[in-house]
Design a protein around this motif. Structure first.
Motif, PDB file in Angstrom:
ATOM      1  N   ASP A 345     -24.953  43.510  -6.463  1.00 19.98           N
ATOM      2  CA  ASP A 345     -25.747  44.510  -5.730  1.00 19.98           C
ATOM      3  C   ASP A 345     -24.930  45.784  -5.523  1.00 19.98           C
ATOM      4  N   LEU A 346     -25.623  46.901  -5.472  1.00 22.15           N
ATOM      5  CA  LEU A 346     -24.951  48.189  -5.224  1.00 22.15           C
ATOM      6  C   LEU A 346     -24.276  48.127  -3.850  1.00 22.15           C
ATOM      7  N   PRO A 347     -22.966  48.325  -3.796  1.00 19.61           N
ATOM      8  CA  PRO A 347     -22.300  48.215  -2.495  1.00 19.61           C
ATOM      9  C   PRO A 347     -22.662  49.357  -1.545  1.00 19.61           C
ATOM     10  N   TRP A 348     -22.551  49.080  -0.276  1.00 14.77           N
ATOM     11  CA  TRP A 348     -22.961  50.015   0.771  1.00 14.77           C
ATOM     12  C   TRP A 348     -22.193  51.338   0.711  1.00 14.77           C
ATOM     13  N   LEU A 349     -20.962  51.283   0.162  1.00 12.92           N
ATOM     14  CA  LEU A 349     -20.156  52.505   0.158  1.00 12.92           C
ATOM     15  C   LEU A 349     -20.835  53.625  -0.622  1.00 12.92           C
ATOM     16  N   TYR A 350     -21.740  53.278  -1.537  1.00 16.28           N
ATOM     17  CA  TYR A 350     -22.468  54.329  -2.268  1.00 16.28           C
ATOM     18  C   TYR A 350     -23.350  55.155  -1.316  1.00 16.28           C
ATOM     19  N   TRP A 351     -23.747  54.527  -0.210  1.00 21.65           N
ATOM     20  CA  TRP A 351     -24.564  55.269   0.762  1.00 21.65           C
ATOM     21  C   TRP A 351     -23.708  55.848   1.879  1.00 21.65           C
ATOM     22  N   SER A 352     -22.668  55.107   2.279  1.00 18.76           N
ATOM     23  CA  SER A 352     -21.879  55.568   3.427  1.00 18.76           C
ATOM     24  C   SER A 352     -20.787  56.555   3.021  1.00 18.76           C
ATOM     25  N   ALA A 353     -20.364  56.509   1.768  1.00 17.04           N
ATOM     26  CA  ALA A 353     -19.230  57.301   1.256  1.00 17.04           C
ATOM     27  C   ALA A 353     -17.930  56.914   1.956  1.00 17.04           C
ATOM     28  N   GLU A 354     -17.919  55.750   2.637  1.00 20.59           N
ATOM     29  CA  GLU A 354     -16.700  55.334   3.340  1.00 20.59           C
ATOM     30  C   GLU A 354     -15.922  54.364   2.475  1.00 20.59           C
ATOM     31  N   THR A 355     -14.775  54.785   2.015  1.00 22.83           N
ATOM     32  CA  THR A 355     -13.921  53.965   1.169  1.00 22.83           C
ATOM     33  C   THR A 355     -12.514  54.552   1.156  1.00 22.83           C
ATOM     34  N   ASP A 356     -11.534  53.698   0.937  1.00 17.52           N
ATOM     35  CA  ASP A 356     -10.152  54.191   0.838  1.00 17.52           C
ATOM     36  C   ASP A 356      -9.844  54.760  -0.536  1.00 17.52           C
ATOM     37  N   MET A 357     -10.737  54.575  -1.488  1.00 18.14           N
ATOM     38  CA  MET A 357     -10.508  55.148  -2.823  1.00 18.14           C
ATOM     39  C   MET A 357     -10.810  56.651  -2.736  1.00 18.14           C
ATOM     40  N   ALA A 358      -9.777  57.480  -2.838  1.00 15.00           N
ATOM     41  CA  ALA A 358      -9.963  58.921  -2.605  1.00 15.00           C
ATOM     42  C   ALA A 358     -10.938  59.543  -3.600  1.00 15.00           C
ATOM     43  N   CYS A 359     -10.907  59.083  -4.848  1.00 16.05           N
ATOM     44  CA  CYS A 359     -11.796  59.675  -5.857  1.00 16.05           C
ATOM     45  C   CYS A 359     -13.263  59.353  -5.526  1.00 16.05           C
ATOM     46  N   MET A 360     -13.520  58.107  -5.138  1.00 16.09           N
ATOM     47  CA  MET A 360     -14.893  57.716  -4.793  1.00 16.09           C
ATOM     48  C   MET A 360     -15.343  58.433  -3.526  1.00 16.09           C
ATOM     49  N   ALA A 361     -14.434  58.523  -2.543  1.00 17.63           N
ATOM     50  CA  ALA A 361     -14.794  59.200  -1.285  1.00 17.63           C
ATOM     51  C   ALA A 361     -15.165  60.656  -1.565  1.00 17.63           C
ATOM     52  N   ALA A 362     -14.429  61.300  -2.485  1.00 15.66           N
ATOM     53  CA  ALA A 362     -14.713  62.716  -2.788  1.00 15.66           C
ATOM     54  C   ALA A 362     -16.066  62.852  -3.474  1.00 15.66           C
TER      55      ALA A 362
END
Ligand SMILES: Cc1cc2nc3c(=O)[nH]c(=O)nc-3n(C[C@H](O)[C@H](O)[C@H](O)COP(=O)(O)OP(=O)(O)OC[C@H]3O[C@@H](n4cnc5c(N)ncnc54)[C@H](O)[C@@H]3O)c2cc1C
Ligand code: SF4
Length: 516
Positions: A345-362
């Motif tokens: 399933d698509l993880p929630w971080l795609y909606w929250s933008a909260e992640t320690d991965m700097a590239c994904m967060a940006a």
């Protein structure tokens, strides 16, 4: 009976959809101002079949209102249905039916819808309404449906590069006689430079909302406040004039360096030297042929180098026309392709933008604030991550369709299902766009500020893209190892020790289990 503010006998109702706001749209060809009514309708069905970014809904509604005002100023009778108008059925079919009922319409004329769902629905309208419904081909595209079918017929592979060359020949863009300008079709090898922060980097022009746009913003906040994304600050232009200003700004300020930094990504710089015209182009505020012609002029008159102009024209004349051709050629089943059998399933971080991965967060952060990410962020950050993590491509497709201001299925789906997720098994891309952290580090400055270490291959601090990349290859060996462009990577994987391969699998499993 309600008073009729329209001519007593209306012959033709001309329906214009929210992404068809071009003065030369096919439905308005042969418009008879004395007789016809042009209709535009804001309907909740179209804003919610996927839960679009608030900025996108506001942009489309505000641009529709501006277009209606322009038509009225030109003496056209316009029936404009606002979202909160009493009696709005909130469905296109319901609104056309209401208009037929109230206006004594003899015939409906419209331009084909840009996606299978609505195209299938409008195909039933003639029999449902009992009057002629003429659906015209959308002539804004440079390649017609028939021309694309002819090009595709009998080919084993439908590669964009060959389509693009054909389009160059057919249109004459960047051609010197029968040769490509500069004697080469493609200058991509010169277009992969990492960018450095620059105080004078051009930024897209920002337009303050006028009173009508402000009322759309209030409406969108009230009705779609729980949709993804930040509604304000809202800076998109909503008129042809504003879109023209944005294009002029790009051609003058950014195009000369578009090629060099096409793949680059920088913290705090969402736009770099990209054009930021896709949302304007896709709703009809700009015209594809005109953009290509004007970009070419920048080269011919020595204001922009060939590598930049060729790279830019390739995106519009090549990629944009090509993905549309693929979308209609493949049909609706394409949206359910899943060649790699990905089911996460698509993880929630795609909606929250909260992640320690700097590239994904940006990339996710600016998607939320701006409803924009540039191509390499979509392909090599968020798309790459979804591919490596084995996320269900249909869910990935629905996410991309929801979150960008320029998202329409005909352009979004082939880019997501085909190019980014390799879910069509290689119809569109000759190999999966999968990459480890080293690629991201090479073209961006994201890794410098990241919690993870891009140089580490294993352990809690290692860049997740590193082990996910090898785990992706290991998981998909049956499907991918015979692909000649991927085979060398399997040789590298096979040369690794058993311990190293176990380490990759362990780190990937732990990371993916924690992904919710
Ligand atoms: C997973 C994924 C989803 C995408 N979804 C969309 C979408 O919903 N709508 C959309 O317009 N583009 C989409 N793209 C293509 C591309 O990312 C955007 O067109 C581009 O980022 C828009 O920004 P820009 O106007 O600054 O483009 P620039 O980089 O300045 O490029 C100029 C123009 O070329 C066209 N273009 C560039 N690349 C593509 C492409 N791959 N396919 C089609 N047209 C292209 C666009 O019209 C764009 O405005 C997607 C790409 C990926 C990888
Ligand atoms: S270290 Fe890895 S996760 Fe962090 S920014 Fe670089 S590529 Fe992204």
């Amino acid at each position: 009976m309600a008073a009729r503010p329209y001519p007593r006998v209306t012959a033709v109702l001309r329906l214009v959809l929210g992404d068809q706001l071009s003065p030369r749209i096919a439905a308005l060809r042969d418009l008879n101002k004395a007789r016809d009514v042009v209709m535009l309708a804001e309907v909740a069905d179209e804003a919610t079949y996927v839960r679009h970014h608030k900025k996108k809904i506001a942009f489309v509604f505000a641009a529709m209102r501006a277009f209606a005002a322009k038509l009225r100023a030109d003496g056209v009778t316009v029936r404009y249905i606002k979202l909160d108008d009493p009696g709005n059925t909130n469905a296109l079919k319901g609104e056309v039916l209401r208009a037929i009922d109230e206006l004594r319409v003899d015939e409906v004329v419209m331009t084909e819808a840009g996606e299978h769902r609505l195209a299938a629905e409008t195909a039933t309208w003639e029999s449902a309404f009992g009057i002629p419904v003429e659906i015209r081909e959308d002539a804004r595209f440079i390649c017609s449906h028939a021309a694309f079918r002819t090009w595709a017929q009998g080919r084993k592979q439908l590669r964009m590069e060959y389509f693009y060359r054909q389009m160059r020949v057919d249109t004459g863009f960047l051609m010197d006689g029968n040769k490509p300008a500069g004697d080469r079709w493609n200058f991509d090898t010169e277009n992969r430079k990492p960018a450095k922060g620059d105080l004078f980097m051009p930024r897209p022009p920002r337009f303050a909302p006028d009173a009508e746009t402000q009322s759309v913003l209030d409406l969108v906040e009230a009705r779609f406040g729980d949709h993804f994304g930040d509604l304000t600050p809202f800076w998109f232009g909503v008129t042809h004039d504003a879109a023209e200003q944005a294009l002029q700004h790009f051609l003058k300020e950014a195009l000369p360096r578009f090629g060099d930094y096409q793949d680059a990504m920088l913290v705090g710089e969402p736009f770099l030297y990209h054009s930021i015209v896709s949302m304007y182009l896709n709703v009809g505020l700009l015209d594809a042929r005109d953009i290509c012609a004007r970009a070419e002029r920048e080269y011919r008159e020595d204001r922009a180098p060939l590598n930049a102009v060729e790279g830019f024209i390739r995106q519009i004349l090549g990629w944009r026309e090509y993905v549309r051709g693929i979308y209609w050629l493949q049909g609706p089943d394409y949206l359910r392709r899943n060649a790699l059998g990905a089911t996460r399933d698509l993880p929630w971080l795609y909606w929250s933008a909260e992640t320690d991965m700097a590239c994904m967060a940006a990339a996710l952060g600016q998607t939320k604030t701006e409803a924009y990410a540039h191509h390499i962020q979509r392909l090599m950050i968020t798309g790459n991550f979804a591919l490596l993590a084995g996320i269900d491509p249909h869910q990935v497709h629905e996410w991309y369709l929801a979150v960008y201001a320029d998202a329409y299925e005909w352009v979004e789906a082939p880019n997501t299902i085909g190019m980014s997720q390799f879910a069509d098994g290689g119809l569109l891309a000759s190999k999966p766009y999968a990459a480890s952290g080293a690629y991201i580090d090479r073209v961006s400055d994201y890794c410098k500020g990241c919690e993870y270490d891009v140089k580490l291959k294993a352990g809690a601090k290692a860049c997740p893209f590193n082990y996910l990349y090898w785990d992706f290859l290991a998981r998909n060996r049956t499907t991918l190892s015979s692909n000649p462009r991927v085979a060398p990577m399997y040789k590298t994987l096979d040369r690794m020790s058993d311990e190293r391969r176990e380490e990759i699998s362990r780190d990937a499993t732990m990371f993916l289990q924690a992904l919710t």
